[in-house]
Design a protein around this motif. Sequence first.
Motif, PDB file in Angstrom:
ATOM      1  N   LEU B 146       0.779  -1.225  -0.029  1.00 41.51           N
ATOM      2  CA  LEU B 146       0.126  -0.194  -0.032  1.00 41.51           C
ATOM      3  C   LEU B 146       0.804   1.363  -0.024  1.00 41.51           C
ATOM      4  N   GLY B 147       1.987   1.211   0.658  1.00 41.52           N
ATOM      5  CA  GLY B 147       2.646   2.377   0.806  1.00 41.52           C
ATOM      6  C   GLY B 147       3.454   2.846  -0.479  1.00 41.52           C
ATOM      7  N   ARG B 148       3.753   1.900  -1.505  1.00 39.68           N
ATOM      8  CA  ARG B 148       4.365   2.395  -2.600  1.00 39.68           C
ATOM      9  C   ARG B 148       3.633   2.996  -3.478  1.00 39.68           C
ATOM     10  N   PRO B 149       4.121   4.082  -4.094  1.00 36.98           N
ATOM     11  CA  PRO B 149       3.333   4.936  -5.275  1.00 36.98           C
ATOM     12  C   PRO B 149       3.250   4.229  -6.342  1.00 36.98           C
ATOM     13  N   ASP B 150       4.421   3.458  -6.855  1.00 42.67           N
ATOM     14  CA  ASP B 150       4.051   2.768  -8.188  1.00 42.67           C
ATOM     15  C   ASP B 150       3.250   1.662  -8.209  1.00 42.67           C
ATOM     16  N   ALA B 151       3.018   0.967  -6.939  1.00 41.61           N
ATOM     17  CA  ALA B 151       1.948   0.106  -6.934  1.00 41.61           C
ATOM     18  C   ALA B 151       0.684   0.578  -7.118  1.00 41.61           C
ATOM     19  N   ALA B 152       0.230   1.792  -6.370  1.00 41.46           N
ATOM     20  CA  ALA B 152      -1.149   2.567  -6.845  1.00 41.46           C
ATOM     21  C   ALA B 152      -1.117   2.834  -8.141  1.00 41.46           C
ATOM     22  N   SER B 153      -0.024   3.632  -8.831  1.00 42.64           N
ATOM     23  CA  SER B 153      -0.103   3.942 -10.188  1.00 42.64           C
ATOM     24  C   SER B 153      -0.431   2.705 -11.215  1.00 42.64           C
ATOM     25  N   GLY B 154       0.355   1.633 -10.841  1.00 47.56           N
ATOM     26  CA  GLY B 154       0.328   0.251 -11.442  1.00 47.56           C
ATOM     27  C   GLY B 154      -0.947  -0.251 -11.679  1.00 47.56           C
ATOM     28  N   ALA B 155      -1.604  -0.224 -10.375  1.00 44.53           N
ATOM     29  CA  ALA B 155      -2.862  -0.830 -10.314  1.00 44.53           C
ATOM     30  C   ALA B 155      -3.932  -0.226 -11.089  1.00 44.53           C
ATOM     31  N   THR B 156      -3.927   1.184 -11.065  1.00 42.62           N
ATOM     32  CA  THR B 156      -4.792   2.236 -11.738  1.00 42.62           C
ATOM     33  C   THR B 156      -4.810   1.923 -13.126  1.00 42.62           C
ATOM     34  N   ARG B 157      -3.215   1.994 -13.530  1.00 43.05           N
ATOM     35  CA  ARG B 157      -3.169   1.964 -15.044  1.00 43.05           C
ATOM     36  C   ARG B 157      -3.583   0.508 -15.524  1.00 43.05           C
ATOM     37  N   ALA B 158      -3.345  -0.693 -14.779  1.00 43.46           N
ATOM     38  CA  ALA B 158      -3.975  -1.834 -15.271  1.00 43.46           C
ATOM     39  C   ALA B 158      -5.530  -1.706 -15.385  1.00 43.46           C
ATOM     40  N   PHE B 159      -6.122  -1.138 -14.191  1.00 47.26           N
ATOM     41  CA  PHE B 159      -7.465  -1.143 -14.418  1.00 47.26           C
ATOM     42  C   PHE B 159      -8.110  -0.366 -15.464  1.00 47.26           C
ATOM     43  N   LEU B 160      -7.515   0.711 -15.742  1.00 48.83           N
ATOM     44  CA  LEU B 160      -8.142   1.548 -16.727  1.00 48.83           C
ATOM     45  C   LEU B 160      -7.722   0.718 -18.064  1.00 48.83           C
ATOM     46  N   TYR B 161      -6.726   0.535 -18.445  1.00 49.12           N
ATOM     47  CA  TYR B 161      -6.711  -0.116 -19.589  1.00 49.12           C
ATOM     48  C   TYR B 161      -7.600  -1.315 -19.690  1.00 49.12           C
ATOM     49  N   THR B 162      -7.436  -2.229 -18.963  1.00 52.81           N
ATOM     50  CA  THR B 162      -8.531  -3.385 -19.062  1.00 52.81           C
ATOM     51  C   THR B 162      -9.962  -3.035 -18.950  1.00 52.81           C
ATOM     52  N   ARG B 163     -10.198  -2.102 -18.085  1.00 54.58           N
ATOM     53  CA  ARG B 163     -11.632  -1.718 -18.001  1.00 54.58           C
ATOM     54  C   ARG B 163     -12.084  -1.127 -19.356  1.00 54.58           C
ATOM     55  N   SER B 164     -11.182  -0.190 -19.813  1.00 51.99           N
ATOM     56  CA  SER B 164     -11.757   0.526 -21.222  1.00 51.99           C
ATOM     57  C   SER B 164     -11.968  -0.417 -22.230  1.00 51.99           C
ATOM     58  N   ALA B 165     -11.004  -1.558 -22.467  1.00 51.72           N
ATOM     59  CA  ALA B 165     -11.132  -2.512 -23.371  1.00 51.72           C
ATOM     60  C   ALA B 165     -12.401  -3.317 -23.230  1.00 51.72           C
ATOM     61  N   ASP B 166     -12.781  -3.507 -21.873  1.00 49.98           N
ATOM     62  CA  ASP B 166     -13.950  -4.306 -21.399  1.00 49.98           C
ATOM     63  C   ASP B 166     -15.242  -3.797 -22.250  1.00 49.98           C
ATOM     64  N   LEU B 167     -15.208  -2.550 -22.490  1.00 51.24           N
ATOM     65  CA  LEU B 167     -16.425  -1.940 -23.084  1.00 51.24           C
ATOM     66  C   LEU B 167     -16.726  -2.800 -24.404  1.00 51.24           C
ATOM     67  N   GLY B 168     -15.711  -3.420 -25.054  1.00 52.80           N
ATOM     68  CA  GLY B 168     -15.991  -3.943 -26.286  1.00 52.80           C
ATOM     69  C   GLY B 168     -16.690  -5.527 -25.858  1.00 52.80           C
ATOM     70  N   LEU B 169     -16.582  -6.105 -24.617  1.00 54.12           N
ATOM     71  CA  LEU B 169     -17.017  -7.285 -24.290  1.00 54.12           C
ATOM     72  C   LEU B 169     -18.485  -7.060 -24.012  1.00 54.12           C
ATOM     73  N   TYR B 170     -18.887  -5.788 -23.433  1.00 53.79           N
ATOM     74  CA  TYR B 170     -20.261  -5.582 -23.042  1.00 53.79           C
ATOM     75  C   TYR B 170     -20.959  -5.107 -24.403  1.00 53.79           C
ATOM     76  N   VAL B 171     -20.520  -4.402 -25.247  1.00 52.75           N
ATOM     77  CA  VAL B 171     -21.282  -4.001 -26.406  1.00 52.75           C
ATOM     78  C   VAL B 171     -21.395  -5.339 -27.281  1.00 52.75           C
ATOM     79  N   ALA B 172     -20.498  -6.325 -27.276  1.00 50.04           N
ATOM     80  CA  ALA B 172     -20.550  -7.484 -27.943  1.00 50.04           C
ATOM     81  C   ALA B 172     -21.506  -8.711 -27.340  1.00 50.04           C
ATOM     82  N   VAL B 173     -21.698  -8.679 -26.070  1.00 51.36           N
ATOM     83  CA  VAL B 173     -22.608  -9.424 -25.607  1.00 51.36           C
ATOM     84  C   VAL B 173     -24.061  -8.821 -25.693  1.00 51.36           C
ATOM     85  N   PHE B 174     -24.163  -7.554 -25.785  1.00 55.26           N
ATOM     86  CA  PHE B 174     -25.511  -7.022 -25.845  1.00 55.26           C
ATOM     87  C   PHE B 174     -25.848  -7.161 -27.301  1.00 55.26           C
ATOM     88  N   VAL B 175     -24.931  -7.198 -28.251  1.00 53.84           N
ATOM     89  CA  VAL B 175     -25.547  -7.697 -29.775  1.00 53.84           C
ATOM     90  C   VAL B 175     -25.696  -9.055 -29.642  1.00 53.84           C
TER      91      VAL B 175
END
Lengths: 166, 603, 102
Positions: B146-175
């Motif tokens: 928890l204390g390391r700054p690169d841990a927080a930024s790394g987690a956020t970056r991972a989350f943002l990238y994968t979450r943005s890409a997950d949009l494709g999954l949602y739309v595909a499932v809807f289709v």
Amino acid sequence: MAQAVFTGSFGVAAIWFGVVVFRTSSMVRSALALLFSQAAIGGMFLAMETEFLGVLQIMMMATEMAIMAIFMVMYMMDPGGLSEMDMTHQKRASLAAGVLGAFGALAVALLAGWGPVEVQVPAATAQVHDLGIEIMERSMLIFETTGVTILTAMIAATAIAIQRRH
Amino acid sequence: MMLAALTILGPLAAAAMILLLRRVPEAFALAGSAAGLVGAGFAFAGVSGGARYGATLPGLPGLPLRLVVEPLTATFAALIAVVGFLVMVYAVGYMTGEVGRVRFYAQMSFFMAAMQTLVHANDWVLLLAAWELIGFSSYLLISFHLGRPDAASGATRAFLYTRSADLGLYVAVFVLVAKTGTSQIPASLEVGGAAAVVAGLLLLLTAAGKSAQVPFYGWLQDAMAGPTPVSALLHSAALVAAGAILLIRVYPLLSPGVLLAVGLLGGLTALVAGLAALAQRDLKRLLAASTSNQYGFMLVALGAGVPFAAIAYLVAHAAMKSSLFLGAGIFQQARGSTRLADLGGVAREQRWAFLGFAVAGLALAGIPPLSGFWSKDAVLAASLAGRFAWLFVPLALAGTLVTGAYIALALKSLWQGEGQGSSVSGMGWMGTGLAGLVVLAVALGLALPPLARLLAAEPPQGMVVATLGTLFGAAGLVLGWLVPAERLLGPLRGPAESGFRVGGGFYDLVARPAFSVARAADTLDRGIHARVLGVGRLGLAVAGAAGNFDEKGIDGLIAALVGGTRWLGARARTLQSGLVHKELLLAVAGGALIFALLTIGLF
Amino acid sequence: MVTLFVALAVGAVLFGIGLYGALSQTNLVMIMMGVELMLGAAMVNLVAFWRFLHPEVYAGQMFVLIVMTVMALEMAVGFGIATGRFRAKGSVEMEEARELKG
């Protein structure tokens, strides 16, 4: 006619003496003037054939005025009236009140329709007798009340006038 | 059937117990993953014997949650259970003495349960839910320190990238669900035409995000800020595998055009990520780029039209990559850092660990008879036999070359230098886990033909491609060992180090415009806020004025009343002079008034 | 008829004089004198009414007796008060009696 003259004369006397009561500065003379005024009133009663009341008036007033003269001498600053001080106040207002009162009563006397005037009255003894019957029968309550009132007044006057022991 | 359910329920129960009791989390975690392993093993055995299990749970109206155990899902489940168990054993040793172990083991067990649910999901709703949960677990685990700054930024970056890409999954499932009316995965794949193309491309987008393909591969390197067991399990074998697993499951949907796109993307990633790996100066980041590189191979296999090759490669890669990470973890414990410059010579201290590391690395490069040789052979044969062979084969071979190069680079950096005689605590546990996975990395090649029989597929083979693959791999190794790192990339070094940014990378293309839009929106919002406050203040001012006026008016009125009454009273007071003659005058006047009234009353 | 009017006129004038006196005098005893005159005027009127309008109703004479009694009583109590006042303050001048000033 004669009755009117007598009544009028006694009346004028009463009025004149009444004026003197308040115009003289001597206290004793005021008291005596009042006495004569009241006596003239009693004379008017006599002239109007109410002898009992007339006599009563003259007798009572004589005694009362004498007592009043004594009290005046006791309590007045200047019983003899030699100091020439003006012992009156609110002269104009009281003058106006008096004039208004007199004229009001006069107006009522002249303007009211009194109705037919009786000429005959009973004799004096009959009057006295009837007056006694009146007192004892119809006006008994008034008589008794008056008695109690006199008693009350006597006690009250004594109570006020008694010297206080401190 | 119930034993099969242990696959999911074992780790889930372990997570719950750890959070409840907060004591001996290691025991619960090991028990949970062992139970999961037993369940997965049982399920796999049953499926090999021809059984098929399914379960339907009540979900949304008209969209029940389905779980299925069939050859494909049982394979994935078994893989994840085995790797997960071994990594958990390793983690007991790695995490000795760390703060927050309760959190760690609970999150790892939870991740295992979620991943197994995703693998077993037979309907889109459950798959989506499990997808989200593994992303969430990844976020938690990357930011473990928890204390390391690169841990927080790394987690956020991972989350943002994968979450943005997950949009494709949602739309595909809807289709898909809208087109077919059902959320069951196999049934919903039977669409054709434009819907299939659109859904396929969107699913490719999501898989690219989750499996760290171009252009989304930046997050995986930053995710290395998490503890090494996390990197070994999530970011080499399980989480990033979810993208490939998704594509494998929806393979019947993908049209030839989409398959071309899949293969192209995979091949491009294999090349680009491999070059990026060469430029790394940190061991774990190198391994992360290598993961992207390897998943590119899987996508090439899919694009060539042979899903079995992708499956085989996925299984083998899981064992190999997690061994490499576990070894890297041991080196990290020995030297306290993962930078290649700090790790020089650690091979001479931790000889057994280095042996395991080297074996897994050679397997990755495709040296026979290790499992990597067989799986890479399958991929190369598939790309040769498939449709766009002229495109895929060169890309695959280039990727193989680069793989060998960076493996050799890593080995060289670890070997060259002086041993410093450090000791590592928890070596027993760590060594056991590493050893298990290395054995798997070596022996899995033998399991490939039976697996092919199970999955009813033909393992592609060919002597030509086998030889070509080995040659390229060996050439890469030699290249990487002999040529110094600085000269290896040549003119590509600059772009490689910056991660092959195009047009300024995501920051300039996506983040900056988003920030300016956000700033504009903020200004607008402030303006509105100020207006609203202004209205409020106006209202207050009006109220204040009204109140003032009201107060002053009414007060004034009352005060005037009071004053007037007082004045009247003062005037009336003068009548009370206490003088007898005045009183008498008043009495006479009053009497005259009454008399006058009475007289008037007569008329 | 004439006598009636004469008596009534006399009564009116006496009443006016008495009122003037009661309001304008500073001395308590003089005020009482004014009151006596007013009462006397009332008596004159009462007797005139009895004699000329209703001689059969002796309530008229009764009334006169009551008025006379009231005159006497008023004098008695009034002098009692005068005595008390004189003892307390040393004079019966009503100009100085301001204790009830509000």
